[in-house]
Motif scaffolding. Structure first.
Motif, PDB file in Angstrom:
ATOM      1  N   PHE A 450      38.048  57.912  91.437  1.00 14.51           N
ATOM      2  CA  PHE A 450      39.300  58.514  91.938  1.00 14.51           C
ATOM      3  C   PHE A 450      40.212  57.203  91.668  1.00 14.51           C
ATOM      4  O   PHE A 450      41.475  57.508  91.426  1.00 14.51           O
ATOM      5  N   GLU A 451      39.702  55.931  92.313  1.00 15.83           N
ATOM      6  CA  GLU A 451      40.751  54.888  92.458  1.00 15.83           C
ATOM      7  C   GLU A 451      41.227  54.446  90.876  1.00 15.83           C
ATOM      8  O   GLU A 451      42.451  54.240  90.656  1.00 15.83           O
ATOM      9  N   GLN A 452      40.283  54.297  89.716  1.00 14.99           N
ATOM     10  CA  GLN A 452      40.606  54.201  88.599  1.00 14.99           C
ATOM     11  C   GLN A 452      41.730  55.030  87.992  1.00 14.99           C
ATOM     12  O   GLN A 452      42.407  54.933  87.308  1.00 14.99           O
ATOM     13  N   PHE A 453      41.460  56.497  88.516  1.00 18.51           N
ATOM     14  CA  PHE A 453      42.326  57.650  87.678  1.00 18.51           C
ATOM     15  C   PHE A 453      43.982  57.264  88.528  1.00 18.51           C
ATOM     16  O   PHE A 453      44.951  57.329  87.727  1.00 18.51           O
ATOM     17  N   CYS A 454      43.827  56.867  89.957  1.00 14.98           N
ATOM     18  CA  CYS A 454      45.164  56.772  90.346  1.00 14.98           C
ATOM     19  C   CYS A 454      46.054  55.732  89.786  1.00 14.98           C
ATOM     20  O   CYS A 454      47.008  55.411  89.493  1.00 14.98           O
ATOM     21  N   ILE A 455      45.048  54.481  89.454  1.00 17.34           N
ATOM     22  CA  ILE A 455      45.690  53.149  88.934  1.00 17.34           C
ATOM     23  C   ILE A 455      46.105  53.354  87.452  1.00 17.34           C
ATOM     24  O   ILE A 455      47.231  53.061  87.166  1.00 17.34           O
ATOM     25  N   ASN A 456      45.394  54.144  86.656  1.00 21.13           N
ATOM     26  CA  ASN A 456      45.798  54.522  85.453  1.00 21.13           C
ATOM     27  C   ASN A 456      46.979  55.393  85.327  1.00 21.13           C
ATOM     28  O   ASN A 456      47.810  55.383  84.436  1.00 21.13           O
ATOM     29  N   TYR A 457      46.959  56.204  86.501  1.00 20.90           N
ATOM     30  CA  TYR A 457      48.189  57.414  86.379  1.00 20.90           C
ATOM     31  C   TYR A 457      49.221  56.398  86.779  1.00 20.90           C
ATOM     32  O   TYR A 457      50.473  56.673  85.858  1.00 20.90           O
ATOM     33  N   ALA A 458      49.360  55.323  87.489  1.00 13.26           N
ATOM     34  CA  ALA A 458      50.561  54.395  87.897  1.00 13.26           C
ATOM     35  C   ALA A 458      50.759  53.680  86.605  1.00 13.26           C
ATOM     36  O   ALA A 458      51.894  53.608  86.298  1.00 13.26           O
ATOM     37  N   ASN A 459      50.029  53.373  85.916  1.00 14.54           N
ATOM     38  CA  ASN A 459      50.258  52.453  84.760  1.00 14.54           C
ATOM     39  C   ASN A 459      50.837  53.317  83.561  1.00 14.54           C
ATOM     40  O   ASN A 459      51.890  53.015  82.885  1.00 14.54           O
ATOM     41  N   GLU A 460      50.421  54.516  83.472  1.00 14.18           N
ATOM     42  CA  GLU A 460      51.357  55.612  82.595  1.00 14.18           C
ATOM     43  C   GLU A 460      52.515  55.726  82.781  1.00 14.18           C
ATOM     44  O   GLU A 460      53.729  55.694  82.083  1.00 14.18           O
ATOM     45  N   LYS A 461      52.893  55.935  84.238  1.00 13.27           N
ATOM     46  CA  LYS A 461      54.480  55.764  84.638  1.00 13.27           C
ATOM     47  C   LYS A 461      55.020  54.543  84.417  1.00 13.27           C
ATOM     48  O   LYS A 461      56.430  54.704  83.856  1.00 13.27           O
ATOM     49  N   LEU A 462      54.520  53.589  84.659  1.00 10.53           N
ATOM     50  CA  LEU A 462      55.281  52.169  84.472  1.00 10.53           C
ATOM     51  C   LEU A 462      55.237  51.882  82.786  1.00 10.53           C
ATOM     52  O   LEU A 462      56.383  51.405  82.472  1.00 10.53           O
TER      53      LEU A 462
END
Length: 1814
Positions: A450-462
């Protein structure tokens, strides 16, 4: 260009490689279209056939030219693709050790895993104010760009720092915040910037942990907003955090750690304040020991904990709050150790009541133990109707416990962040801010949750925001340059974002599944498959049903569904929360009451609210999922970033092993793809990535132009014509307003054409040069052949001539040899014949000789035998006669011995012997006295003779002067001088004879004394024999009375003999003392050859006293004596030195006498002890000892007083005679009176001693009478009892004690006198040394005169006399000057007193009149002026002081006094000070000086003008020099005129004000330097490094994105370009201004030296931080520029000011850029050449060195390593850059003014009419 033109032979390409990702190769054969194979050659010369296909395997990427490799900006590369980017980064990182590189608007930062010295204060100063492309890439450059755009555009900025764990995000963000804190420091004293920086160690402690990839990995994201006011000073900050990794609190993978704060607490558990936490080692706690390694190499947790506590204290968190925080954190560790035991049924569990850790947990949090124990194992289920309590299994309880621990830590984390925000909250209104986003980069692991999912989601937005921003910048650039805009297709990741966050997306389905009571991870996975399997960005793994794949912008990532629901729910049971809310500690309760509604981390402002009592709000919040919270905070972050101007920093991790400067290409490419760098490259490559200004393009490619085109004035038209000629496809380039835009690869093509042009030109040059070399070589060979032929023929002719000479010489040698051979044979025969004859004749002669020899020997034997017979007969007769004589003499001796024995027994014999000895001693004493008197008379005669001779010499000198003045004849004087010399020689001869007689007499006396001692010893031995015989006779005698009488008589004789012996010893000691006195007299006469001896000297030598007693008053004080010597003169004072030495000697004799008396007393005591067994009473023994002591003391005192009296009388007579003989001068009379006073004091001392003697006499007489009476009583009454004591025993004891006390008193006085006289003796010794030096000088003069001719002697004597008279005249002048000074001082005091009297009279009159009228300033009536001229003073009223300062300082402008004397205000102020000193008005002086200093400070505070600062520096220093020049100190008056000396200050010492003015001058000097540096600093870089002082030398390289107009100031055409001439002109203007203002040349030299240091520092720092200027051409330009600066110094006479030496580092840097850099010899030359550069600077320049053409070669890594090894022994400072703020110490040398104050003219334009000239 077509493919066949690009892929030709020798073209270099990139091919894929499984290990290095990309590999370099070179084409070995031209490629033709549609060929299936491309023939290549690898770097290791391995051939390779690379298959090529239209679709499957396209043609490989082309390599950039070597000149473009290592560029600061990746967009400057001609070919923009992945291998070119990777290779450029690798070259910069490994070869040049550059960790920063631009990629368009992105700064790529590679973690070096090593501390680099590139973040110091001097680096911040160097980057401050610079444009982003002007300096080498750096995090400070990005921060400066953000700060500058915030100030210029008044728009908020953001810095987005991203990268994977271990890439260096946190450090980069920390350096960026440090730059903002330094550049935008707070204007108040709140030190907000320090608090902002202090938050970093706190957040690292609670939010960072060790992972497998990084030892200090940030496990949360944070966005820090730094607020600025309108003046762009920091006023506050705010921090927002994102997605804290709470799971790390309860679980860590292998070789990982929990958050640092836990280990820091455990490391400091032994501290007294942490003992109640019950903590031990981190290995003992479950939550800190899962990773099985609790230590980090090189990290001290205890020291880090100290820094954390210091940061908390700095942020204002109290110690009590800190202790509560640590209690909560310690409770989490104890909670993890709570053991949950399962029941037998497996559905329930329990916790032991004795669990220690649970007790600690409840105690630390202040909660109920039973409740917590219960609700850890149970849960409450609420239905619509009722509530149930359900047991939990051990696994569920453990999960609940872990969830509680995570929740407590998360709340504690948020509480700390909120309190930091409260402390950093802006105190005033925020105008703008700069945000620094430190967030995790794209992550992919083997197991992604779940942590990597949220991190990669934030990087998609950035990444979406990044792509849109890059696209927007590209569009703005095209529109600004007005070129046709074509839509660039770039990757849009909006579909992937919609997959995650849209309706029914991954997060929505996850939240929906979390709401389902029986929701599981498997059900959620099936819903995902069903809903999104058709999406292009969603995939299902083949071998798994509980995972899914999302295609992100960087890579595909497979996520495991296990744990998603649990982590999203973040379940914490309400019952446990309620227990914590009821905690006894307010902090624990506030942690769970504080939040209300939306979390504070989602807002940009921090609102602190009080705790709420309702429990509904927390329930709602607990139900809110983590995914929902993260999505909301991410949307808020994106809104903030979209509202700001972003700046991107992408951190790259070069390897997974944390090795310093090690580059793993595969890992780097993976991160470059993930961070969006390659996407930036792709967007740039899709348009026109290469951009050149028209001027740069013309400068670079003008070699491709024709001569006719170069003559055109319009450079833009020239560039258009050239490009249209060279590039046929018009789509490959576009012409903008200021730049030319090129497609990818076109710059490489132009570089190829340029290189071909240069190559053709080189070939032509080589052809010409080689032809010329061959022609020169042919001429040399031809000339050499002709020369060889000439020399060869000469050689052959010389050889033939030598042959002829040798033949002739051989014939002559043969002839001579034959002659010698025959002659030798003849001589040999003749020699043999002569030898035979000689031997024959010798044989016959020897035979005759032997016969004569035998006859002679026989005669000798006969003679010796006859003599022996006669001698034997004589010896026998002599022996018989001797035997007869001996027998007869023995008989006579026996008879005489018998007679002598009879005589020896009689006492009369001994008396006769003693009588003879006494007579002899008396005769010897008389003889010695006669000789001493004779010596005395002779010495007196010698003295009289010397005096008469000296008087005669004086008379003769006078006669000589008279004679020379009248006649000029000097013959008689010369004869007289010869006669005087003869008389002097006779006197010296007489003296020598006297000394010899004295020596012989002394030797005789010593011999006589030795004889007497031997006789005395014989008498002693005889006396002892007689005593033995008397004892033997007493034993054998029958009559006892007769023996007793004989014994008594012998005892008396023995005592008499002892007394005589003592007298002899005394006489011997007296003679020795007299001998020493005579020696001293002789030594004095030797050391004083020209000294006149009179009676006073002799009287001091005649004293024979051995025990004098003289007080300190007789000698006088040392200071008085020295003063007397100064007044009388050295020669006259030398006459009395012997007197003082004699008195000092007597003091030593007194000390010796005291010791002798003490020895006598000891002997008497021993004698009394020996006689103790005799039948005497103790009283009689004491009386006898006292009587003996008193008698002895009385005799000594009497003799001493007599001798002292005689000596003093003689001394008085001698002084009187000398005073009468000498001229009656005042000095002589004074000296006579001084000595007379000393003699009177001595007389008084003698009288006191006489009284003491009388007292002692009376005491001795009384004791003697008492003893006699006691003896008579003893005879009359022999039967009296021995126990009866005498009547006057008390008196005797009292007298004895009195004597002992007086003796002690005398000893104390003698010791004090001895100390005083010792000091005086040292002073007299110094005087003697001075006199000796004077005597030696005079002796040298006499020797010199003796060597001169008679005429020269006369002239020399006259010259000596003239010099003596001149010296006397000077002394008289000094005396007159002293008297005049005293007279002036008295007159001045008289005037002051008269003025005061007049003022008092005027005041009295005014009081009588009753009116208050302002007194007018008038001249003093009492001042008598002989001359009515100007005295150099200005008078003003006290009320006009403010007007004076206003006109002279406040309103003064330098141009107002430009046509007058330099430093006119300083002179006017000093003249006013002089008048205040003249009238003795201290208040006026103090007020004027203080007001002047304050006014100057006020004027300079308002003005930053160089001219004004220089003007007041010159005037302040001149005022300081005037105060020194006219202070009256002799040190400052050496160069004054007599008139200037008259103008000196009379009444006040202004030394303190001089110090204040000196400090003020230093402050003005520093302000002047600051103003001048501010003026020239913008000019330095452009003038020294960028301007073309030597035309057509500099080459221009293609620049990247950072030199676009968006990075520059848009409000101007560009930054102003300055030339070297402008800089030198500015320096000349500074110099002319300072010269015009009259500034001292020494100070001007120091100013120029400081400015040259600034020029050197700024130039060298820019050179070290700019790769584009580190080239050979820049070195040539720089050397030329420095030479021009040195020429300017020489032209202005400033070369001696050490300013040229400050340019030495930059000169050596220029030489370093120019020298060869290949071989080891070059390295050695560089090390010896660059002595002023540090080793880091040398290596940095070599790393930065960039060739401008392909013909130049780069500096190899091996050469740089060689340089580093050679320089490792240097002890250089660690900093890389030069300190631009260094200030050399300033000195203000004293320079007096030659201007006379009375000649000074004051212009009427100054408005100083109220000043009155005095």
């Amino acid at each position: 260009m077509s493919v066949t033109e690009l892929y030709t032979k020798y073209t270099r390409v990139w091919i894929p490689d499984p290990e290095d990702v990309w590999r370099a190769a070179e084409i070995t054969r031209d490629y033709q279209e549609k060929e299936p194979v491309l023939h290549l050659k690898l770097e290791d010369e391995t051939p390779l056939q690379y298959p090529v296909g239209p679709s499957s395997n396209p043609l490989p990427f082309l390599r950039n030219p070597d000149i473009l490799v290592g560029e600061n900006d990746l967009t400057a590369l001609s070919y923009l693709h992945e291998p070119a980017v990777l290779h450029n980064l690798k070259v910069r990182f490994l070869e040049s050790n550059h960790i920063y590189t631009y990629c368009g608007i992105v700064l790529v930062a590679i973690n070096p895993y090593e501390q680099l010295q590139i973040y110091g204060e001097e680096v911040i100063t160097a980057y401050s104010g610079q444009n982003m492309g002007d300096m080498d890439p750096h995090i400070f450059a990005v921060a400066e760009e953000a700060y500058k755009q915030m100030a210029r555009n008044e728009r908020n900025q953001s810095m987005i720092v991203s990268g994977e764990s271990g890439a260096g995000k946190t450090v980069s963000a920390k350096y960026a915040m440090r730059y903002f804190a330094t550049v935008g420091g707070s204007s108040s004293d709140a030190n907000v910037e320090e608090k902002v920086l202090a938050s970093s160690p706190i957040m690292e402690a609670i939010g960072n942990a060790k992972t497998t990839r990084n030892d200090n990995s940030s496990r949360f994201g944070k966005y820090i907003q730094i607020g600025f006011n309108r003046r762009y000073h920091i006023i506050g900050a705010n921090m927002r955090t994102y997605l804290l990794e709470k799971s790390r609190v309860v679980f860590q993978a292998e070789d990982e750690r929990n958050y640092h704060i836990f280990y820091q607490l455990c490391a400091s558990a032994s501290l007294p304040e942490f003992r109640d936490l019950s903590l031990t080692s981190a290995e003992d706690f479950t939550f800190t020991s899962m990773g099985e390694n609790i230590f980090i190499e090189g990290v001290n947790d205890a020291e880090d904990f100290k820094k954390t506590r210091e940061a908390l204290t700095l942020l204002g968190i109290k110690d009590s709050s800190q202790s509560n925080i640590f209690r909560v954190l310690a409770s989490i560790l104890h909670l993890g150790n709570v053991e949950i035991r399962s029941e037998r049924d497996g559905e329930s569990c329990h916790i032991s009541g004795d669990d220690v850790h649970l007790k600690h947990f409840c105690r630390l949090l202040g909660v109920e133990l039973q409740q917590m124990e219960h609700w850890l194992c149970h849960r409450k289920l609420a239905t619509a109707s009722e509530t149930y309590v359900k047991n939990m299994s051990s696994k569920q309880s453990a999960n609940a416990r872990d969830a509680l621990a995570k929740h407590i830590y998360a709340r504690m984390f948020d509480w700390i962040v909120e309190h930091i925000n409260v402390v950093l909250q802006a105190s005033s209104k925020q105008h703008s801010f700069i945000g620094v986003l430190d967030i995790y980069g794209f992550e992919t692991f083997d197991i992604n949750s779940f942590e990597q999912f949220c991190i990669n989601y934030a990087n998609e937005k950035l990444q979406q925001q990044f792509n849109s921003h890059v696209f927007k910048l590209e569009q703005e650039e095209y529109m600004k340059e007005q070129i046709p805009w074509t839509l660039i297709d770039f990757y849009d990741n909006q579909p992937c974002i919609d997959l995650i966050e849209a309706r029914l997306g991954v997060l929505d389905l996850l939240d929906e599944e979390c709401k389902v009571p029986k929701g599981t991870d498997q059900n959620w996975a099936q819903k995902l498959y069903k809903q999104h399997l058709s999406s292009a960005h969603f995939q299902k793994p083949r071998m798994s049903n509980i995972s899914f794949i999302i295609v992100h912008f960087a890579d595909k990532v497979e996520y495991q569904c296990d744990g998603f629901l649990e982590k999203n729910r973040d379940t914490v049971y309400e019952e446990q929360i309620n227990i914590l809310k009821a905690s006894q500690f307010q902090l624990v309760a506030d942690l769970f009451h504080e939040k209300d509604g939306v979390p504070t981390s989602k807002s940009s402002k921090v609102n602190v609210r009080s705790a709420k009592t309702t429990t509904k709000t927390p329930n709602r919040e607990h139900r809110q999922t983590v995914g929902h919270q993260f999505r909301s905070s991410l949307h808020l972050l994106m809104d903030t970033l979209n509202a700001t101007t972003p700046h991107y920093v992408r951190c790259i991790k070069p390897n997974d092993y944390k090795e310093a400067f090690s580059f793993d290409s595969s890992r780097a490419v993976q991160q470059l793809r993930a961070c969006g760098v390659l996407e930036t490259i792709r967007i740039s490559a899709a348009g026109y990535p290469s951009r050149w200004t028209y001027l740069d393009f013309f400068s670079r490619y003008r070699v491709l132009l024709k001569k006719s085109d170069m003559m055109l004035a319009d450079k833009k038209l020239v560039c258009k014509n050239l490009l249209e000629t060279l590039i046929k496809d018009p789509d490959m380039f576009q012409f903008g307003k200021t730049k030319i835009f090129f497609r990818a690869g076109q710059v490489a093509y132009l570089e190829k054409l340029r290189a071909d042009k240069f190559r053709a030109a080189c070939i032509k040059i080589q052809k010409t040069v080689r032809g010329w070399l061959q022609r020169v070589r042919y001429r040399k060979i031809r000339k050499a052949a002709i020369t060889l032929q000439r020399y060869g023929r000469g050689y052959m002719a010389r050889r033939y001539a030598d042959f002829l000479r040798l033949t002739r010489a051989a014939i002559i040698c043969q002839k001579q040899y034959r002659m010698v051979r025959d002659r030798r044979a003849f001589l040999r025969v003749r020699q043999a014949v002569v030898t035979i004859q000689a031997f024959t004749r010798g044989m016959f002669t020897r035979r005759i000789y032997w016969e004569f020899l035998l006859h002679h020997k026989a005669m000798i034997i006969q003679k010796n035998v006859r003599g022996w017979i006669q001698r034997t007969k004589f010896r026998r007769a002599r022996v018989a006669a001797i035997i007869i004589q001996c027998a007869y003499r023995r008989v006579r001796a026996k008879r005489q011995l018998k007679q002598l024995k009879i005589e020896a027994r009689s006492a009369e014999h001994l008396k006769k012997l003693n009588t003879g000895m006494e007579n002899k001693i008396v005769q010897l004493q008389r003889k010695v006295d006669d000789q001493s008197k004779e010596f005395k008379s002779q010495s007196e005669q010698l003295i009289l003779l010397n005096t008469s001779l000296s008087s005669e010499v004086n008379k003769l000198q006078k006669e000589l002067q008279q004679t020379r003045s009248q006649q000029g004849e000097g013959g008689q004087l010369q004869e007289e001088l010869k006669r005087l010399k003869e008389e002097l020689e006779e006197a010296s001869a007489q003296r020598k004879t006297l000394e010899e007689e004295y020596g012989t007499e002394k030797w005789r006396l010593q011999q006589r004394v030795e004889e007497l001692e031997r006789e005395n010893s014989l008498l002693k031995s005889e006396k002892e024999e007689m005593n033995q015989r008397i004892l033997q006779n007493a034993k054998t005698a029958e009559g006892g009375s007769k023996a007793a009488k004989m014994e008594a008589g012998l005892q008396k004789e023995l005592d008499l003999e002892r007394q005589r012996y003592q007298n002899l010893l005394k006489e011997f000691s007296r003679l020795e003392q007299r001998c020493e006195n005579l020696k001293e007299d002789l030594s004095l006469t030797k050391f004083q050859p020209g000294h006149r001896r009179n009676t006073s000297n002799q009287s001091s030598l005649e004293s024979d006293s051995n025990y004098p007693s003289i007080s300190t008053s007789e000698v006088g004080d040392t200071e008085d004596s020295l003063q007397l010597v100064e007044e009388m003169g050295m020669e006259k004072a030398a006459m009395d030195i012997s007197v003082f030495m004699k008195l000092q000697k007597r003091v030593r004799e007194l000390e010796q006498e005291r010791k002798r008396l003490q020895a006598n007393v000891d002997k008497m005591e021993e004698l009394s002890k020996r006689k103790g067994p005799e039948p005497r009473s103790p009283a009689s023994e004491e009386e006898t000892a006292d009587l003996a002591y008193n008698n002895l003391k009385r005799q000594e005192l009497e003799t001493e007083n007599k001798k002292l009296k005689n000596d003093l009388n003689e001394l008085r007579k001698a002084i009187a005679e000398r005073a009468s003989q000498n001229s009656p001068s005042n000095e002589m009379q004074d000296s006579y009176h001084v000595l007379l006073s000393q003699l009177k004091a001595a007389n008084e001392e003698l009288d006191a001693r006489k009284e003491e003697v009388l007292i002692l006499k009376t005491q001795i007489v009384s004791t003697a009478q008492v003893l006699e009476n006691s003896d008579q009583d003893d005879h009359n009454v022999p039967e009296m009892d021995n126990r009866k004591e005498p009547l006057d025993k008390d008196k005797a004891l009292s007298s004895y004690h009195g004597l002992s006390e007086s003796k002690k008193l005398l000893e104390a006085q003698l010791q004090s006198q001895a100390r005083q006289h010792r000091d005086e003796l040292e002073a007299l010794h110094t005087q003697i040394e001075l006199l000796r030096n004077d005597i030696e000088k005079k002796q040298d003069i006499l020797n010199y005169m003796s060597s001169l001719s008679p005429d020269a002697k006369v002239e020399y004597s006259v010259q000596q006399e003239i010099t003596r008279l001149t010296n006397d005249n000077l002394d008289l002048k000094e005396l007159v000057e002293k008297l005049e000074k005293n007279e002036k001082k008295l007159k001045k005091q008289l005037r002051i007193y008269m003025k005061k009297v007049q003022e008092l009279e005027a005041c009295q009159a005014a009081m009588d009149q009753g009116g208050r009228i302002k007194p007018e300033l008038t001249r003093q009536v009492t001042v008598q002026r002989k001359e009515k001229d100007f005295e150099g003073m200005l008078e003003y009223n006290k009320e006009d002081e403010s007007l004076l300062l206003k006109n002279l300082i406040t309103d003064m402008r330098p141009n107002m006094v430009s046509a007058t004397v330099p430093c006119l205000p300083a002179y006017i102020l000093f003249m006013c000070i002089r008048h205040a000193d003249y009238i003795n008005d201290d208040q006026k002086v103090e007020s004027l000086l203080t007001s002047t200093i304050n006014a100057i400070k006020k004027v300079l505070k308002k003005s930053d003008d160089f001219e004004m600062t220089s003007f007041w520096l010159a005037n302040t220093s001149r005022l300081l020099h005037c105060l020194k020049q006219y202070s009256g100190d002799e040190a400052f008056m050496t160069q004054n005129t007599s008139k200037q000396n008259e103008h000196c200050l009379k009444n006040f010492d202004l030394a303190e004000y001089r110090q204040v003015l000196s400090d003020l001058s230093i402050q003005i000097y520093q302000q002047l330097i600051k103003v001048a540096e501010g003026i020239i600093q913008p000019m330095i870089v452009s003038a020294m490094l960028e301007s073309e002082s030597i035309p057509s030398l500099a080459g221009v390289k293609p620049m990247g994105y950072r030199n676009r107009s968006s990075s520059m100031d848009t409000d101007a055409d560009g930054h102003t370009s300055y030339t070297l001439e402008a800089l030198i002109r500015q320096l000349g203007q500074f110099h002319s201004i300072m010269s015009e203002h009259g500034l001292d040349p020494e100070i001007m030299g120091q100013v120029v030296r400081q400015l040259f240091h600034c020029i050197n520092a700024v130039t060298l720092n820019n050179l070290l931080l700019r790769k584009d200027v580190c080239s050979w051409s820049t070195g040539m330009q720089l050397r030329y520029n420095t030479s021009q600066m040195e020429e300017w110094l020489r032209a202005n006479n400033l070369y001696q000011s050490k300013a040229a030496a400050t340019l030495e580092p930059i000169i050596q840097a220029a030489q370093l850029l120019q020298v060869k850099k290949k071989t080891s010899q070059d390295g050695e030359a560089i090390c010896s050449l660059c002595s002023s550069l540090t080793s880091q600077q040398i290596v940095k320049i070599l790393n930065l060195y960039t060739p401008l053409n392909e013909f130049e070669e780069r500096v190899t890594v091996a050469f740089i390593r060689n340089i580093q090894s050679r320089l490792k022994d240097r002890n250089d400072p660690p900093q890389l850059l030069v300190d631009t703020k260094q200030m050399f110490p300033v000195l203000f040398p004293y320079t007096p003014s030659a201007l006379s104050l009375e000649t000074l003219h004051i212009p009427a334009s100054l408005g100083l009419n109220f000043l009155v000239r005095v």
